[in-house]
Design a protein around this motif. Structure first.
Motif, PDB file in Angstrom:
ATOM      1  N   GLN A 138       0.817  -1.200   0.000  1.00  0.00           N
ATOM      2  CA  GLN A 138       0.000   0.000   0.000  1.00  0.00           C
ATOM      3  C   GLN A 138       0.854   1.256   0.000  1.00  0.00           C
ATOM      4  O   GLN A 138       0.389   2.330   0.320  1.00  0.00           O
ATOM      5  N   PRO A 166       4.438   8.927   2.178  1.00  0.00           N
ATOM      6  CA  PRO A 166       4.027   8.953   3.586  1.00  0.00           C
ATOM      7  C   PRO A 166       4.708  10.069   4.365  1.00  0.00           C
ATOM      8  O   PRO A 166       5.756  10.576   3.976  1.00  0.00           O
ATOM      9  N   GLU A 220      -8.053   2.510  11.844  1.00  0.00           N
ATOM     10  CA  GLU A 220      -6.640   2.611  11.488  1.00  0.00           C
ATOM     11  C   GLU A 220      -6.009   1.230  11.475  1.00  0.00           C
ATOM     12  O   GLU A 220      -6.364   0.377  12.293  1.00  0.00           O
ATOM     13  N   SER A 257       4.107   0.957   9.430  1.00  0.00           N
ATOM     14  CA  SER A 257       3.319   1.632   8.406  1.00  0.00           C
ATOM     15  C   SER A 257       1.898   1.806   8.932  1.00  0.00           C
ATOM     16  O   SER A 257       1.207   0.818   9.198  1.00  0.00           O
ATOM     17  N   TYR A 280      -1.928   3.371   8.359  1.00  0.00           N
ATOM     18  CA  TYR A 280      -2.958   3.950   7.503  1.00  0.00           C
ATOM     19  C   TYR A 280      -4.138   4.348   8.380  1.00  0.00           C
ATOM     20  O   TYR A 280      -4.795   3.483   8.963  1.00  0.00           O
ATOM     21  N   LEU A 307      -9.320   5.087   7.494  1.00  0.00           N
ATOM     22  CA  LEU A 307      -9.630   4.095   6.465  1.00  0.00           C
ATOM     23  C   LEU A 307     -11.096   4.130   6.033  1.00  0.00           C
ATOM     24  O   LEU A 307     -11.441   3.636   4.967  1.00  0.00           O
ATOM     25  N   THR A 365      -7.506   9.042   3.230  1.00  0.00           N
ATOM     26  CA  THR A 365      -6.646   8.207   4.061  1.00  0.00           C
ATOM     27  C   THR A 365      -5.243   8.795   4.163  1.00  0.00           C
ATOM     28  O   THR A 365      -4.663   9.213   3.177  1.00  0.00           O
ATOM     29  N   HIS A 387      -1.209   8.268   5.269  1.00  0.00           N
ATOM     30  CA  HIS A 387      -0.197   7.219   5.393  1.00  0.00           C
ATOM     31  C   HIS A 387       0.989   7.781   6.153  1.00  0.00           C
ATOM     32  O   HIS A 387       1.485   8.867   5.851  1.00  0.00           O
TER      33      HIS A 387
END
Length: 230
Positions: A21, A26, A183, A206, A208, A211, A216, A218
């Protein structure tokens, strides 16, 4: 051979999730910390940890780069049940933007239930958490579930001066009366047992968030932690 195959499969799953992803640019953070655990008797133990978080790149609208994001102190009391299952109660105090003129704070109370399951001879750690987050500007409840594993890189047991790998996945659901958020957090890392009761660990996570929305976020989160047990 079967154990090593399952371990490899587990890491492939973690890394695939981590990289699969990563199409967005990010935000980056780094969080150094210290964790101390003392076993009181055969049932009770106590943990105290200190950590700070440094924001390395931009995160969120109007946010500044490279600044200290927060400092926090956490404590946990844990009682071990029959079969190795554990119940914990924790408290955390956090200062948000401690070097800014308008800083904030957070009190957090945590209830945790942890246990081990086996899959193909592979020990997986499971943690369920309920958190009450009382902030200077809001209140929020969080439900969390994490599954994790760590194993030595040499042999079946971890000896001093040897390295180990860790992998973890966690879902975090936050809500209050006005809104909710989901998340997901994937983590991989490596650690070294310095000597009995002391280890150093480096983890890349990582995250995210949001959601359930179309925006979203990152985040890549680096953690370096020194663990000390008595």
């Amino acid at each position: 051979m079967t154990t090593y195959f399952i371990r490899s499969l587990f890491l492939v799953f973690i890394f695939y999730s981590f990289l699969g992803q990563a199409q967005n640019i990010p935000s980056l953070r780094w969080e150094p910390g210290f964790s101390f655990t003392q076993k009181i008797d055969s049932r009770w133990s106590y943990n105290l940890s200190l950590s700070g978080r440094q924001r390395l790149t931009e995160f969120g609208e109007g946010e500044k780069n490279f600044r200290t994001d927060r400092w926090e102190v956490k404590s946990f009391g844990t009682y071990t049940l029959l079969g190795g299952k554990k119940l914990s109660l924790g408290y955390m105090y956090r200062t948000i933007d401690p070097f800014e003129q308008e800083s904030g704070w957070e009190h957090r109370i945590t209830q945790q239930f942890a246990f081990i399951t086996n899959f193909g001879g592979y020990r997986l750690g499971n943690k369920f958490r309920i958190e009450q987050r009382i902030r200077s500007t809001s209140y929020e409840t969080r439900l969390r579930y994490a599954i994790s594993n760590d194993f030595p890189l040499q042999g079946e047991s971890l000896d001093p001066k040897e390295f180990y790998l860790i992998g973890k996945n966690e879902l975090v659901y936050s809500f209050n009366r006005r809104e909710d958020e989901l998340e997901n957090r994937f983590s991989v890392g490596i650690g070294r047992l310095l000597k009995r009761g002391q280890k150093f660990q480096f983890v890349i996570q990582s995250r995210y968030s949001d959601l359930k929305s179309e925006t979203t976020d990152h985040l890549i989160h680096f953690e370096t932690t020194y663990y000390f047990n008595l």
